[in-house]
Design a protein around this motif. Structure first.
Motif, PDB file in Angstrom:
ATOM      1  N   PRO A   1       0.541   5.988  -9.025  1.00 20.18           N
ATOM      2  CA  PRO A   1       0.219   6.713  -8.248  1.00 20.18           C
ATOM      3  C   PRO A   1       0.330   6.090  -6.405  1.00 20.18           C
ATOM      4  O   PRO A   1      -0.442   6.812  -5.677  1.00 20.18           O
ATOM      5  CB  PRO A   1      -1.377   6.650  -7.743  1.00 20.18           C
ATOM      6  N   LEU A   2       0.701   4.906  -5.863  1.00 23.35           N
ATOM      7  CA  LEU A   2       1.420   4.092  -5.285  1.00 23.35           C
ATOM      8  C   LEU A   2       2.150   5.460  -4.208  1.00 23.35           C
ATOM      9  O   LEU A   2       3.031   5.669  -4.911  1.00 23.35           O
ATOM     10  CB  LEU A   2       2.173   2.650  -5.123  1.00 23.35           C
ATOM     11  N   PRO A   3       2.257   5.377  -3.243  1.00 23.74           N
ATOM     12  CA  PRO A   3       2.803   6.348  -2.296  1.00 23.74           C
ATOM     13  C   PRO A   3       3.994   5.809  -2.261  1.00 23.74           C
ATOM     14  O   PRO A   3       4.372   4.819  -1.306  1.00 23.74           O
ATOM     15  CB  PRO A   3       1.605   6.766  -1.480  1.00 23.74           C
ATOM     16  N   VAL A   4       5.086   5.955  -2.364  1.00 19.37           N
ATOM     17  CA  VAL A   4       6.236   6.440  -2.125  1.00 19.37           C
ATOM     18  C   VAL A   4       7.132   7.515  -1.596  1.00 19.37           C
ATOM     19  O   VAL A   4       7.015   8.434  -1.785  1.00 19.37           O
ATOM     20  CB  VAL A   4       7.108   5.625  -3.421  1.00 19.37           C
ATOM     21  N   ILE A   5       8.192   6.820  -0.516  1.00 18.42           N
ATOM     22  CA  ILE A   5       9.008   8.158   0.179  1.00 18.42           C
ATOM     23  C   ILE A   5      10.042   7.409  -0.029  1.00 18.42           C
ATOM     24  O   ILE A   5      11.323   6.355  -0.230  1.00 18.42           O
ATOM     25  CB  ILE A   5       8.517   7.931   1.663  1.00 18.42           C
ATOM     26  N   GLY A   6      11.307   7.955  -0.352  1.00 17.41           N
ATOM     27  CA  GLY A   6      12.494   8.170  -1.198  1.00 17.41           C
ATOM     28  C   GLY A   6      13.617   8.302  -0.512  1.00 17.41           C
ATOM     29  O   GLY A   6      13.114   9.478   0.168  1.00 17.41           O
ATOM     30  N   ILE A   7      14.619   7.715  -0.197  1.00 14.91           N
ATOM     31  CA  ILE A   7      16.218   8.213   0.903  1.00 14.91           C
ATOM     32  C   ILE A   7      16.680   8.161  -0.064  1.00 14.91           C
ATOM     33  O   ILE A   7      17.113   6.695  -0.280  1.00 14.91           O
ATOM     34  CB  ILE A   7      15.480   7.856   1.965  1.00 14.91           C
TER      35      ILE A   7
ATOM     36  N   SER B   1      13.544   7.780 -10.624  1.00 13.39           N
ATOM     37  CA  SER B   1      11.894   7.499 -11.844  1.00 13.39           C
ATOM     38  C   SER B   1      11.515   5.451 -10.840  1.00 13.39           C
ATOM     39  O   SER B   1      10.086   5.649 -11.879  1.00 13.39           O
ATOM     40  CB  SER B   1      13.444   6.187 -12.706  1.00 13.39           C
ATOM     41  N   GLY B   2      12.048   4.973  -9.808  1.00 14.61           N
ATOM     42  CA  GLY B   2      11.171   4.401  -9.849  1.00 14.61           C
ATOM     43  C   GLY B   2       9.983   5.331  -8.621  1.00 14.61           C
ATOM     44  O   GLY B   2       8.176   4.732  -8.852  1.00 14.61           O
ATOM     45  N   ILE B   3       9.623   6.364  -8.194  1.00 16.86           N
ATOM     46  CA  ILE B   3       8.832   7.167  -7.854  1.00 16.86           C
ATOM     47  C   ILE B   3       8.155   7.050  -9.138  1.00 16.86           C
ATOM     48  O   ILE B   3       6.749   7.333  -8.671  1.00 16.86           O
ATOM     49  CB  ILE B   3       9.618   8.583  -7.328  1.00 16.86           C
ATOM     50  N   VAL B   4       8.657   7.604 -10.029  1.00 16.75           N
ATOM     51  CA  VAL B   4       7.314   8.358 -11.318  1.00 16.75           C
ATOM     52  C   VAL B   4       7.144   6.711 -11.479  1.00 16.75           C
ATOM     53  O   VAL B   4       6.003   6.857 -11.599  1.00 16.75           O
ATOM     54  CB  VAL B   4       8.234   8.973 -12.157  1.00 16.75           C
ATOM     55  N   ASP B   5       7.824   5.744 -11.737  1.00 21.47           N
ATOM     56  CA  ASP B   5       6.960   4.323 -12.535  1.00 21.47           C
ATOM     57  C   ASP B   5       5.691   3.390 -11.612  1.00 21.47           C
ATOM     58  O   ASP B   5       4.973   3.511 -12.170  1.00 21.47           O
ATOM     59  CB  ASP B   5       7.656   3.511 -12.397  1.00 21.47           C
ATOM     60  N   SER B   6       5.917   3.828 -10.344  1.00 24.51           N
ATOM     61  CA  SER B   6       5.029   4.030  -9.180  1.00 24.51           C
ATOM     62  C   SER B   6       4.428   4.741  -8.440  1.00 24.51           C
ATOM     63  O   SER B   6       3.121   4.055  -8.182  1.00 24.51           O
ATOM     64  CB  SER B   6       5.498   3.109  -7.815  1.00 24.51           C
TER      65      SER B   6
ATOM     66  N   HIS C   1       0.880  -0.832   0.314  1.00 25.88           N
ATOM     67  CA  HIS C   1       0.365   0.003   0.001  1.00 25.88           C
ATOM     68  C   HIS C   1       0.619   1.372   0.107  1.00 25.88           C
ATOM     69  O   HIS C   1       0.406   2.511  -0.885  1.00 25.88           O
ATOM     70  CB  HIS C   1      -0.465  -0.214   1.097  1.00 25.88           C
ATOM     71  N   ALA C   2       2.137   1.238   0.442  1.00 27.12           N
ATOM     72  CA  ALA C   2       2.983   2.164   0.323  1.00 27.12           C
ATOM     73  C   ALA C   2       4.863   1.970   0.268  1.00 27.12           C
ATOM     74  O   ALA C   2       3.943   0.263   1.106  1.00 27.12           O
ATOM     75  CB  ALA C   2       3.112   2.538   1.515  1.00 27.12           C
ATOM     76  N   ILE C   3       5.659   2.775   0.040  1.00 26.64           N
ATOM     77  CA  ILE C   3       6.557   1.825  -0.416  1.00 26.64           C
ATOM     78  C   ILE C   3       7.620   3.316   0.348  1.00 26.64           C
ATOM     79  O   ILE C   3       7.305   3.896   0.155  1.00 26.64           O
ATOM     80  CB  ILE C   3       7.787   1.704  -2.274  1.00 26.64           C
ATOM     81  N   VAL C   4       8.892   2.798   0.884  1.00 23.20           N
ATOM     82  CA  VAL C   4      10.053   3.581   1.394  1.00 23.20           C
ATOM     83  C   VAL C   4      10.681   2.464   1.094  1.00 23.20           C
ATOM     84  O   VAL C   4      11.471   1.242   1.110  1.00 23.20           O
ATOM     85  CB  VAL C   4      10.223   2.989   3.294  1.00 23.20           C
ATOM     86  N   ALA C   5      11.677   3.510  -0.414  1.00 32.60           N
ATOM     87  CA  ALA C   5      12.463   3.045  -1.117  1.00 32.60           C
ATOM     88  C   ALA C   5      13.556   4.123  -0.857  1.00 32.60           C
ATOM     89  O   ALA C   5      13.539   4.983  -0.472  1.00 32.60           O
ATOM     90  CB  ALA C   5      12.338   3.177  -2.581  1.00 32.60           C
TER      91      ALA C   5
END
Length: 173
Positions: free
Chosen positions: A139-145, A132-137, A119-123
């Motif tokens: 409308p899935l919510p992604v928090i990128g670090i 690019s991964g955030i864009v590909d994912s 349901h969400a990703i911490v990447a």
């Protein structure tokens, strides 16, 4: 709801425009990507999403090159010697009961997302792979670090456990 809509604009319109600019200003491309990641993270947090089904996605370059065990197929093969941060990240994922995977690239990461259906990703990754991964994912919510690369790209990288934990806590109910 406005944050999700605005996130779509940022990821589908603003990001490609910045990458076009980045083609002309190569020295600025990474800072453009970091800007989009930070903007995305702010908008995901504004959405106020709370879920237990969080995927923690890590890059293979977090594993130290001197390690005898390859953990890309199964991160739980890690011997937890403490020479790299993988041991601590496994501990965080076990404490929070998260899905934890290590990806060797974008195609593998996309397959993991499709298989796990979080349901969400911490990447964690470099700016290029994260953005690019955030864009590909979407409308899935992604928090990128973004990871730290003291030895250059894709080699013995590290990440702040505190930042990862804070991102997970922001998404957990």
């Amino acid at each position: 709801m406005w944050a999700k809509w605005l996130r779509g604009i940022v990821l589908k319109i603003y990001y490609p425009m910045l990458m076009l600019l980045g083609a002309f200003f190569k020295d600025k491309k990474e800072s453009f990507q970091r800007h989009v990641i930070n903007l995305n993270n702010s908008l995901v947090l504004k959405q106020g999403i709370k879920t237990q089904r969080i995927l923690l996605m890590l890059p293979h370059c977090l594993q130290i090159d001197k390690c005898d065990i390859r953990i890309t197929n199964n991160i739980y093969n890690c011997k937890r010697c403490g020479r790299c941060g993988v041991k601590d990240l496994i501990g965080v994922s076990e404490d929070k009961k998260l899905e934890l995977y290590m990806a060797t690239g974008g195609s593998v990461a996309r397959k993991i997302v499709m298989d796990v259906r979080p349901h969400a990703i911490v990447a964690v990754a470099c700016e290029r792979d994260l953005s690019s991964g955030i864009v590909d994912s979407y409308p899935l919510p992604v928090i990128g670090i973004h990871n730290e690369r003291p030895y250059g790209p894709c080699f013995n990288t590290s990440v702040s456990i505190e930042k990862v934990t804070a991102a997970i806590n922001a998404l957990c109910p």
